[in-house]
Design a protein around this motif. Structure first.
Motif, PDB file in Angstrom:
ATOM      1  N   VAL A 133       0.716  -1.157  -0.153  1.00  0.00           N
ATOM      2  CA  VAL A 133       0.137  -0.380  -0.255  1.00  0.00           C
ATOM      3  C   VAL A 133       1.335   1.389  -0.418  1.00  0.00           C
ATOM      4  O   VAL A 133       1.937   1.534   0.930  1.00  0.00           O
ATOM      5  N   THR A 134       0.733   1.872  -1.423  1.00  0.00           N
ATOM      6  CA  THR A 134       1.611   3.311  -1.351  1.00  0.00           C
ATOM      7  C   THR A 134       0.304   4.242  -0.179  1.00  0.00           C
ATOM      8  O   THR A 134      -0.791   4.561  -1.067  1.00  0.00           O
ATOM      9  N   CYS A 135       0.873   5.176  -0.280  1.00  0.00           N
ATOM     10  CA  CYS A 135      -0.120   6.906   0.503  1.00  0.00           C
ATOM     11  C   CYS A 135       0.798   8.480   0.015  1.00  0.00           C
ATOM     12  O   CYS A 135       1.610   8.117   0.239  1.00  0.00           O
ATOM     13  N   ALA A 136      -0.384   8.263  -0.575  1.00  0.00           N
ATOM     14  CA  ALA A 136      -0.081   9.581  -1.862  1.00  0.00           C
ATOM     15  C   ALA A 136      -0.222  10.750  -1.294  1.00  0.00           C
ATOM     16  O   ALA A 136      -1.645  11.047  -1.322  1.00  0.00           O
ATOM     17  N   LEU A 137       0.102  11.527  -0.212  1.00  0.00           N
ATOM     18  CA  LEU A 137       0.292  12.230   0.690  1.00  0.00           C
ATOM     19  C   LEU A 137      -0.942  13.969   0.239  1.00  0.00           C
ATOM     20  O   LEU A 137      -1.833  14.068   1.039  1.00  0.00           O
ATOM     21  N   PRO A 175      -2.589  17.807   4.133  1.00  0.00           N
ATOM     22  CA  PRO A 175      -1.423  18.809   4.124  1.00  0.00           C
ATOM     23  C   PRO A 175      -0.625  19.271   3.005  1.00  0.00           C
ATOM     24  O   PRO A 175       0.075  18.429   1.811  1.00  0.00           O
ATOM     25  N   GLU A 176       0.142  19.999   3.724  1.00  0.00           N
ATOM     26  CA  GLU A 176       0.951  20.519   2.366  1.00  0.00           C
ATOM     27  C   GLU A 176       2.326  20.998   3.612  1.00  0.00           C
ATOM     28  O   GLU A 176       3.146  21.082   2.072  1.00  0.00           O
ATOM     29  N   GLN A 177       2.530  22.058   4.419  1.00  0.00           N
ATOM     30  CA  GLN A 177       3.666  22.484   5.272  1.00  0.00           C
ATOM     31  C   GLN A 177       4.409  21.155   5.702  1.00  0.00           C
ATOM     32  O   GLN A 177       3.657  19.956   5.700  1.00  0.00           O
ATOM     33  N   PRO A 178       5.618  21.236   5.844  1.00  0.00           N
ATOM     34  CA  PRO A 178       6.044  20.239   6.187  1.00  0.00           C
ATOM     35  C   PRO A 178       6.129  19.207   7.422  1.00  0.00           C
ATOM     36  O   PRO A 178       6.260  18.692   6.788  1.00  0.00           O
ATOM     37  N   ILE A 192       4.889   2.551   1.600  1.00  0.00           N
ATOM     38  CA  ILE A 192       5.470   3.553   1.074  1.00  0.00           C
ATOM     39  C   ILE A 192       4.967   4.305   1.139  1.00  0.00           C
ATOM     40  O   ILE A 192       3.844   4.682   0.899  1.00  0.00           O
ATOM     41  N   LEU A 193       5.503   6.087   1.437  1.00  0.00           N
ATOM     42  CA  LEU A 193       5.131   7.183   0.713  1.00  0.00           C
ATOM     43  C   LEU A 193       5.527   8.226  -0.146  1.00  0.00           C
ATOM     44  O   LEU A 193       6.834   8.795  -0.186  1.00  0.00           O
ATOM     45  N   HIS A 194       4.640   8.221  -1.004  1.00  0.00           N
ATOM     46  CA  HIS A 194       4.943   8.575  -1.505  1.00  0.00           C
ATOM     47  C   HIS A 194       4.562  10.555  -2.139  1.00  0.00           C
ATOM     48  O   HIS A 194       3.638  11.011  -1.099  1.00  0.00           O
ATOM     49  N   VAL A 195       6.001  11.196  -2.374  1.00  0.00           N
ATOM     50  CA  VAL A 195       5.689  12.921  -1.435  1.00  0.00           C
ATOM     51  C   VAL A 195       5.746  13.843  -2.735  1.00  0.00           C
ATOM     52  O   VAL A 195       6.758  13.456  -3.456  1.00  0.00           O
ATOM     53  N   HIS A 196       5.036  15.158  -2.420  1.00  0.00           N
ATOM     54  CA  HIS A 196       4.982  16.381  -2.385  1.00  0.00           C
ATOM     55  C   HIS A 196       5.609  16.851  -2.295  1.00  0.00           C
ATOM     56  O   HIS A 196       5.667  17.182  -0.637  1.00  0.00           O
ATOM     57  N   ALA A 197       6.224  18.629  -2.780  1.00  0.00           N
ATOM     58  CA  ALA A 197       6.156  19.589  -1.452  1.00  0.00           C
ATOM     59  C   ALA A 197       5.532  20.306  -2.242  1.00  0.00           C
ATOM     60  O   ALA A 197       4.820  20.974  -3.074  1.00  0.00           O
ATOM     61  N   ARG A 198       5.446  21.465  -0.662  1.00  0.00           N
ATOM     62  CA  ARG A 198       4.553  22.474  -1.371  1.00  0.00           C
ATOM     63  C   ARG A 198       5.736  24.059  -0.737  1.00  0.00           C
ATOM     64  O   ARG A 198       6.533  23.725   0.721  1.00  0.00           O
ATOM     65  N   ASN A 199       5.897  25.220  -1.180  1.00  0.00           N
ATOM     66  CA  ASN A 199       6.425  26.521  -0.704  1.00  0.00           C
ATOM     67  C   ASN A 199       4.955  26.814   0.119  1.00  0.00           C
ATOM     68  O   ASN A 199       4.296  26.526   0.428  1.00  0.00           O
ATOM     69  N   ARG A 230      -1.982   2.528  -4.318  1.00  0.00           N
ATOM     70  CA  ARG A 230      -2.024   3.721  -4.137  1.00  0.00           C
ATOM     71  C   ARG A 230      -3.394   4.208  -3.139  1.00  0.00           C
ATOM     72  O   ARG A 230      -4.360   3.589  -4.454  1.00  0.00           O
ATOM     73  N   VAL A 231      -3.485   4.472  -2.463  1.00  0.00           N
ATOM     74  CA  VAL A 231      -4.184   5.769  -1.899  1.00  0.00           C
ATOM     75  C   VAL A 231      -3.937   7.014  -1.832  1.00  0.00           C
ATOM     76  O   VAL A 231      -2.229   7.019  -0.967  1.00  0.00           O
ATOM     77  N   GLY A 232      -4.703   7.830  -1.438  1.00  0.00           N
ATOM     78  CA  GLY A 232      -3.685   9.176  -0.453  1.00  0.00           C
ATOM     79  C   GLY A 232      -4.654  10.780  -1.032  1.00  0.00           C
ATOM     80  O   GLY A 232      -5.662   9.812  -1.989  1.00  0.00           O
ATOM     81  N   MET A 233      -4.647  11.334  -0.372  1.00  0.00           N
ATOM     82  CA  MET A 233      -4.571  12.665  -0.842  1.00  0.00           C
ATOM     83  C   MET A 233      -4.879  13.325  -1.784  1.00  0.00           C
ATOM     84  O   MET A 233      -5.030  14.156  -2.562  1.00  0.00           O
ATOM     85  N   GLU A 234      -4.040  13.244  -2.491  1.00  0.00           N
ATOM     86  CA  GLU A 234      -2.867  13.448  -3.651  1.00  0.00           C
ATOM     87  C   GLU A 234      -4.609  12.757  -4.542  1.00  0.00           C
ATOM     88  O   GLU A 234      -4.637  14.291  -5.598  1.00  0.00           O
ATOM     89  N   ASP A 235      -4.443  12.097  -4.600  1.00  0.00           N
ATOM     90  CA  ASP A 235      -5.543  11.428  -5.119  1.00  0.00           C
ATOM     91  C   ASP A 235      -7.479  11.421  -4.580  1.00  0.00           C
ATOM     92  O   ASP A 235      -7.808  11.897  -6.159  1.00  0.00           O
ATOM     93  N   ASN A 236      -7.890  11.875  -3.947  1.00  0.00           N
ATOM     94  CA  ASN A 236      -8.950  12.047  -3.701  1.00  0.00           C
ATOM     95  C   ASN A 236      -9.054  12.540  -2.429  1.00  0.00           C
ATOM     96  O   ASN A 236      -8.575  11.822  -1.239  1.00  0.00           O
ATOM     97  N   VAL A 237      -9.721  13.635  -2.065  1.00  0.00           N
ATOM     98  CA  VAL A 237     -10.094  13.604  -0.561  1.00  0.00           C
ATOM     99  C   VAL A 237     -11.202  13.712   0.374  1.00  0.00           C
ATOM    100  O   VAL A 237     -11.228  14.379   1.291  1.00  0.00           O
ATOM    101  N   MET A 238     -12.234  13.086  -0.532  1.00  0.00           N
ATOM    102  CA  MET A 238     -13.462  12.745  -0.025  1.00  0.00           C
ATOM    103  C   MET A 238     -12.927  11.007   0.710  1.00  0.00           C
ATOM    104  O   MET A 238     -12.503   9.680   0.224  1.00  0.00           O
ATOM    105  N   TYR A 239     -13.205  10.868   2.058  1.00  0.00           N
ATOM    106  CA  TYR A 239     -13.840   9.274   2.399  1.00  0.00           C
ATOM    107  C   TYR A 239     -15.455   8.754   1.918  1.00  0.00           C
ATOM    108  O   TYR A 239     -14.786   7.267   1.668  1.00  0.00           O
ATOM    109  N   ARG A 240     -16.013   9.343   1.705  1.00  0.00           N
ATOM    110  CA  ARG A 240     -17.199   9.038   1.081  1.00  0.00           C
ATOM    111  C   ARG A 240     -18.241  10.592   1.051  1.00  0.00           C
ATOM    112  O   ARG A 240     -17.876  11.496   0.366  1.00  0.00           O
TER     113      ARG A 240
END
Length: 307
Positions: free
Chosen positions: A11-15, A29-32, A49-56, A238-248
């Motif tokens: 299971v990968t989580c795209a944060l 989540p946006e900030q470190p 696995i944690l799939h990581v993007h970053a923001r300013n 892969r699941v996570g809030m990069e791909d989906n922001v709703m539980y249902r």
């Protein structure tokens, strides 16, 4: 990938991603500090696995190597998860910046396999992943013993995968991530028929089936059904809030861990245990790292990053 399977499911989580921000869900989540807190919770819930993007600081997308190095260090120190750094970043960022994460020598990184036209807040944004760029990424990735996850948004991108693998730059196993239902022109919708078609096309890539590791990602309301089907087929997810922001429908997510917990429950019902990070490293033939430490750096680090 076997059917039926009782093998561990990775299971990968795209944060957090490079498209939507807190306007889609204030809990994204946006900030470190937010990314690390949610990453630890997702790992505890079963994400190997944690799939990581970053923001300013203003929430905009970045490929600043110093920000990524900080996230990489903290997540490696606080978890034993595999940290997979994006090279996609955002459709708005140039290739030169998107290479920064590869130069940090993570255990894994993503690698987009073709051209897309994104629709972001009503605007068309072309995502340039030209063949020459893909090959350049592949050479830098191979030189650092990083395992790429090949991001495949359509059946046409499997033709690019076949071309890339035919060049002999990368070593097996090859990790293929079918990314379905993106808000794009050129992306494949998240349906069972499309998933079956992509799996069938993957079998015709010209490499041994046992050298492939299939992962399935799907956006928005298609995430739950498509990842469930994928686990039943024997694939990783892969699941996570990069791909989906709703539980249902009508219920925004509180955090990424909710999606990992649900995936783990479904995997258990399918008699597939969730893979530990150690099992994921073995299944994907990763080079690994010492507990609490970053992976060994291979090659030169990006400018502005300390050794």
């Amino acid at each position: 990938m076997r059917y039926p399977s009782t093998e561990p499911v990775i299971v990968t989580c795209a944060l957090t991603g490079g498209i939507h921000g807190k306007e889609a869900n204030p809990n994204l989540p946006e900030q470190p500090d937010e990314i690390v807190e949610q990453g630890i919770a997702a790992w505890r819930a079963g994400a190997s696995i944690l799939h990581v993007h970053a923001r300013n600081p203003d929430g905009s997308n970045t490929m600043d190597p110093a920000i990524y190095q900080g996230l990489h260090e903290r997540l490696c120190a606080e978890t034993d998860a595999v940290i997979q750094l994006t090279t996609g970043g955002s459709p708005r960022l140039p290739v030169e910046e998107r290479l920064n994460t590869v130069l940090l020598s993570p255990e894994m990184c993503s690698l987009n396999m073709g051209l897309l036209n994104f629709f972001i807040r009503g605007e068309q944004v072309f995502f340039a992943n030209h063949r020459s760029d893909i090959e350049r990424f592949a050479h830098e990735i191979a030189a650092r013993d990083v395992r790429p996850e090949l991001e495949i948004y359509s059946a046409a991108m499997l033709e690019e995968v076949a071309h890339l693998l035919g060049l002999g730059i990368l070593e097996p196993p090859y990790v293929l991530n079918f990314v379905l239902h993106t808000p794009t022109q050129g992306g494949t919708r998240g349906t069972p028929e499309n998933l079956l078609d992509m799996v069938a096309r993957a079998r015709a890539l010209g490499v041994p089936w046992e050298d492939l590791r299939i992962n399935v990602t799907s956006m928005g309301p298609t995430q739950l059904p498509m990842t469930t089907i994928a686990m039943a087929m024997g694939a990783n997810v892969r699941v996570g809030m990069e791909d989906n922001v709703m539980y249902r429908r009508g219920e925004p997510l509180e955090n990424n861990a909710q999606l990992v917990e649900r995936a783990a429950r479904i995997a258990a019902e399918l008699d597939r245990p969730v893979a530990t990070p150690a099992q994921a490293r073995e299944l994907l033939a990763l080079r690994g790292r010492e507990d609490g430490a970053l992976p060994e750096v291979r090659g030169e680090l990006p400018v502005g990053v300390r050794a």
